[in-house]
Scaffold this motif. Structure first.
Motif, mmCIF file in Angstrom:
data_model
loop_
_atom_site.group_PDB
_atom_site.id
_atom_site.type_symbol
_atom_site.label_atom_id
_atom_site.label_comp_id
_atom_site.label_asym_id
_atom_site.label_seq_id
_atom_site.Cartn_x
_atom_site.Cartn_y
_atom_site.Cartn_z
ATOM 1 N N LEU A 1 0.831 -1.207 0.000
ATOM 2 C CA LEU A 1 0.000 0.000 0.000
ATOM 3 C C LEU A 1 0.867 1.258 0.000
ATOM 4 O O LEU A 1 1.608 1.503 0.953
ATOM 5 C CB LEU A 1 -0.921 -0.001 1.223
ATOM 6 N N PHE A 2 0.738 2.034 -1.062
ATOM 7 C CA PHE A 2 1.521 3.265 -1.210
ATOM 8 C C PHE A 2 0.768 4.423 -0.556
ATOM 9 O O PHE A 2 -0.335 4.772 -0.983
ATOM 10 C CB PHE A 2 1.753 3.545 -2.701
ATOM 11 N N LEU A 3 1.369 5.006 0.490
ATOM 12 C CA LEU A 3 0.734 6.126 1.196
ATOM 13 C C LEU A 3 1.282 7.471 0.749
ATOM 14 O O LEU A 3 0.731 8.522 1.108
ATOM 15 C CB LEU A 3 0.946 5.972 2.710
ATOM 16 N N GLY A 4 2.373 7.454 -0.035
ATOM 17 C CA GLY A 4 2.936 8.690 -0.569
ATOM 18 C C GLY A 4 3.226 9.701 0.520
ATOM 19 O O GLY A 4 3.741 9.348 1.590
ATOM 20 N N ASP A 5 2.873 10.958 0.232
ATOM 21 C CA ASP A 5 3.058 12.036 1.204
ATOM 22 C C ASP A 5 1.696 12.472 1.741
ATOM 23 O O ASP A 5 1.424 13.673 1.897
ATOM 24 C CB ASP A 5 3.809 13.206 0.558
ATOM 25 N N ALA A 6 0.815 11.497 2.000
ATOM 26 C CA ALA A 6 -0.538 11.787 2.510
ATOM 27 C C ALA A 6 -0.447 12.745 3.695
ATOM 28 O O ALA A 6 0.290 12.478 4.643
ATOM 29 C CB ALA A 6 -1.227 10.492 2.939
ATOM 30 N N PRO A 7 -1.190 13.871 3.669
ATOM 31 C CA PRO A 7 -1.076 14.832 4.765
ATOM 32 C C PRO A 7 -1.645 14.288 6.079
ATOM 33 O O PRO A 7 -1.195 14.661 7.147
ATOM 34 C CB PRO A 7 -1.884 16.039 4.277
ATOM 35 N N LYS B 1 -7.885 7.038 2.771
ATOM 36 C CA LYS B 1 -9.140 6.282 2.878
ATOM 37 C C LYS B 1 -9.092 4.924 2.163
ATOM 38 O O LYS B 1 -9.559 3.912 2.700
ATOM 39 C CB LYS B 1 -10.263 7.159 2.287
ATOM 40 N N VAL B 2 -8.505 4.915 0.985
ATOM 41 C CA VAL B 2 -8.456 3.660 0.219
ATOM 42 C C VAL B 2 -7.599 2.625 0.950
ATOM 43 O O VAL B 2 -7.999 1.461 1.112
ATOM 44 C CB VAL B 2 -7.911 3.918 -1.196
ATOM 45 N N ALA B 3 -6.429 3.058 1.427
ATOM 46 C CA ALA B 3 -5.532 2.127 2.121
ATOM 47 C C ALA B 3 -6.178 1.615 3.411
ATOM 48 O O ALA B 3 -6.065 0.428 3.750
ATOM 49 C CB ALA B 3 -4.203 2.823 2.422
ATOM 50 N N LYS C 1 2.292 -8.301 -5.259
ATOM 51 C CA LYS C 1 2.207 -8.300 -6.730
ATOM 52 C C LYS C 1 1.887 -6.903 -7.279
ATOM 53 O O LYS C 1 2.281 -6.574 -8.388
ATOM 54 C CB LYS C 1 1.089 -9.262 -7.181
ATOM 55 N N THR C 2 1.139 -6.132 -6.506
ATOM 56 C CA THR C 2 0.642 -4.845 -7.012
ATOM 57 C C THR C 2 0.914 -3.749 -5.987
ATOM 58 O O THR C 2 0.671 -3.941 -4.796
ATOM 59 C CB THR C 2 -0.881 -4.912 -7.281
ATOM 60 N N LEU C 3 1.434 -2.616 -6.471
ATOM 61 C CA LEU C 3 1.562 -1.429 -5.630
ATOM 62 C C LEU C 3 0.276 -0.620 -5.815
ATOM 63 O O LEU C 3 -0.017 -0.150 -6.922
ATOM 64 C CB LEU C 3 2.781 -0.602 -6.051
ATOM 65 N N VAL C 4 -0.503 -0.505 -4.744
ATOM 66 C CA VAL C 4 -1.788 0.199 -4.828
ATOM 67 C C VAL C 4 -1.623 1.601 -4.266
ATOM 68 O O VAL C 4 -1.137 1.771 -3.138
ATOM 69 C CB VAL C 4 -2.868 -0.554 -4.033
ATOM 70 N N ILE C 5 -2.040 2.591 -5.049
ATOM 71 C CA ILE C 5 -2.013 3.973 -4.559
ATOM 72 C C ILE C 5 -3.183 4.119 -3.596
ATOM 73 O O ILE C 5 -4.348 4.203 -3.999
ATOM 74 C CB ILE C 5 -2.080 4.969 -5.726
ATOM 75 N N GLY C 6 -2.859 4.119 -2.309
ATOM 76 C CA GLY C 6 -3.889 4.080 -1.272
ATOM 77 C C GLY C 6 -4.223 5.439 -0.737
ATOM 78 O O GLY C 6 -4.844 5.554 0.314
ATOM 79 N N VAL C 7 -3.865 6.469 -1.461
ATOM 80 C CA VAL C 7 -3.986 7.839 -0.989
ATOM 81 C C VAL C 7 -4.605 8.707 -2.091
ATOM 82 O O VAL C 7 -4.358 8.492 -3.268
ATOM 83 C CB VAL C 7 -2.588 8.384 -0.588
ATOM 84 N N ALA C 8 -5.433 9.652 -1.667
ATOM 85 C CA ALA C 8 -5.979 10.633 -2.604
ATOM 86 C C ALA C 8 -5.426 11.990 -2.216
ATOM 87 O O ALA C 8 -5.477 12.354 -1.048
ATOM 88 C CB ALA C 8 -7.501 10.660 -2.515
#
Lengths: 333, 333
Positions: free
Chosen positions: A8-14, A20-22, A62-69
């Motif tokens: 689960l990719f959380l990036g730079d989620a503030p 929400k997705v993650a 298997k998959t990197l999911v963008i879990g952040v908006a």
């Protein structure tokens, strides 16, 4: 189908709200997530193991999911470095952002070099048929709301859990981006062309075993003028055997529509049932799901008792108390 | 906006049925058509002056409209020669076919050389907004049907004629390909993305003078499970002040759905009115439009009298007897 498990990719989620997705994947499909990966400054933490891309791969992801908006749904340059590196290591990517993966030339190039798949779940990847209205085998339950964002997806997910716990034969059927990323498949109904909406719902909920339940994620509301057409397509395409009314009692106006008062649960029950019986004359309303997040425990219990007496149906908050009684109502149908 | 007047291209239409679009233009906007142009073997004749492309141009035609639908909606090689010649002479082209003009490389090339516009009215060319539900000035009337293809467009066109004849201030608002080609503008609602359907109807029927009526072309039926979502978006996006119920009494099942019985006019009235009052509490059902094409004159008259008594509303067949009484009902509102 998106290949599981995920990193689960959380990036730079503030903050957590942006993740929400993650959070949905962690809560509803914990087996789908081997861990989380953040960028410096990330304000969200799911409590999963923080991993590098290599560690995720070693753990079987298997998959990197963008879990952040993020605001505007944009894929930033800071994200790109991780996404391109992930493709280089053999990951697929999955995203529900408005900014499509497939519209980013560097991601497309990296996916072509490495054979990875780019899953943009915001847009359909199937030519859905026009609905034919033919009666299908198996059973279906649909969550309908007095408004948007009252807890329809949560209700459906909790119901799926409760039905599995009872040993019932059920499948959650996602109709929105978050649900699709959580479960790995579904129909992004709000992005389907008008003529094919009901057909997309038929496609999503095909013939099945007689005792099988499709739990169809609801969208919008028959009383929300912006999105009611989508709700209608779910009712007619889904041909539900059972409806669950979802309500958030503290709302003073319809979401995004300050001039519109939310309808009563009775109005939604009567309207939804009349429409549902066009496609399935045997349809029944079997229960009420109340989102009591803005109430104390005592307030919530008192309110649920009141609604149960008023509607003559089981009324639960699946978040506080689980969805067992809704599953029981379906089992009894 | 499609530039008028038109030259109507009938191609090699096998019969009059295939020329539905051209017939609509001839009947409802005769000033829009300078003449017709056919290929050898054409089985349709509108009774307009048969013209060459050069004669059409000399008569002032700005756009060559494909007024014919063929099996599969394909642009044939035989047609191409005429279409490319037309572009070379400075015509624009307009089409409602599934096979888009813009997907044909030779037509695109010819349009770029000559500066002509290719109008594909089957697909939207606007990014419609999400509906905001705000009350708009001016008045709106919507035709709602017991089924698809019961005469909703015809009713709206006839009503527009009758209202103009009475000196009322009205505009026909097309929501389908045929209506758009007839009037030169509109929204191809069945091709709009689900989330934007109601917003597209708001866009189509903006604020207007207090005495102005938008006559909104209906689509589908609340009781037709394939297309009911589109109908719903018209009711909520259109926020009509008045509804006209359209019905074809000899139909034994819903169009394309052999297992579905058409609803009663009362069921459509009650359902449509309840839903319409979500967006406009003042909405009223003002009249009934009956398609009596499969009845003799005596049968039609007797049936209309019966419906008028049963529903307590003016009941007319606008094709046989005009739509004056429906216009009167709107004027009295």
């Amino acid at each position: 189908m998106i290949e599981t498990p995920y990193l689960l990719f959380l990036g730079d989620a503030p903050d957590m709200l942006a993740a929400k997705v993650a959070i949905g994947i962690r809560d509803w499909r914990p087996d789908h997530a081997v861990g989380q990966i953040s960028l410096p400054g990330c304000g969200a933490d799911l409590g999963l193991t923080e991993m590098s891309l290599a560690e995720g791969k070693a753990a079987g992801a298997k998959t990197l999911v963008i879990g952040v908006a993020n605001r505007g749904g944009i894929i930033s340059q800071a994200w790109k470095e991780v996404l391109i590196e992930a493709l280089g290591m053999g990951y697929d990517l999955a995203s529900g952002l408005h900014n499509l993966l497939r519209d980013e030339g560097d991601l497309v190039a990296a996916s072509q070099v490495n054979g990875g798949t780019l899953h943009d779940v915001r847009v359909p990847n199937v030519d859905y048929p026009i609905a034919n209205g033919k009666k299908r085998s198996g059973k279906r339950v649909l969550a309908v709301g007095t408004d948007c964002s009252v807890g329809k997806m949560y209700t459906a997910m909790a119901l799926d859990d409760a039905m599995r716990a009872k040993g019932m034969n059920s499948t959650f059927r996602a109709t929105g981006q978050t649900g699709i990323l959580i479960t790995g498949s579904g129909v992004p109904l709000d992005a389907v062309i008008a003529d094919f909406m009901a057909g997309a719902v038929e496609y999503l909920t095909p013939d099945n075993e007689p005792d099988h339940w499709d739990i169809i994620e609801g969208q919008g509301s028959l009383f929300h003028v912006s999105y009611s057409g989508v709700t209608m397509a779910l009712i007619h395409g889904g041909q539900p055997d059972a409806l669950i009314i979802c309500h958030e009692p503290t709302r003073t106006h319809m979401r995004g529509l300050p001039e519109y008062t939310p309808p009563s649960m009775e109005a939604v029950r009567d309207m939804a049932l009349t429409l549902a019986r066009v496609a399935n004359p045997a349809c029944e309303v079997v229960g009420i799901s109340i989102n009591t997040q803005h109430m104390s425990e005592d307030e919530a219990k008192a309110y649920l008792e009141k609604v149960e007496a008023q509607m003559g149906l089981p009324a639960v908050d699946p978040y506080r108390h689980g969805a067992e009684r809704l599953a029981d109502a379906l089992a009894a149908l």
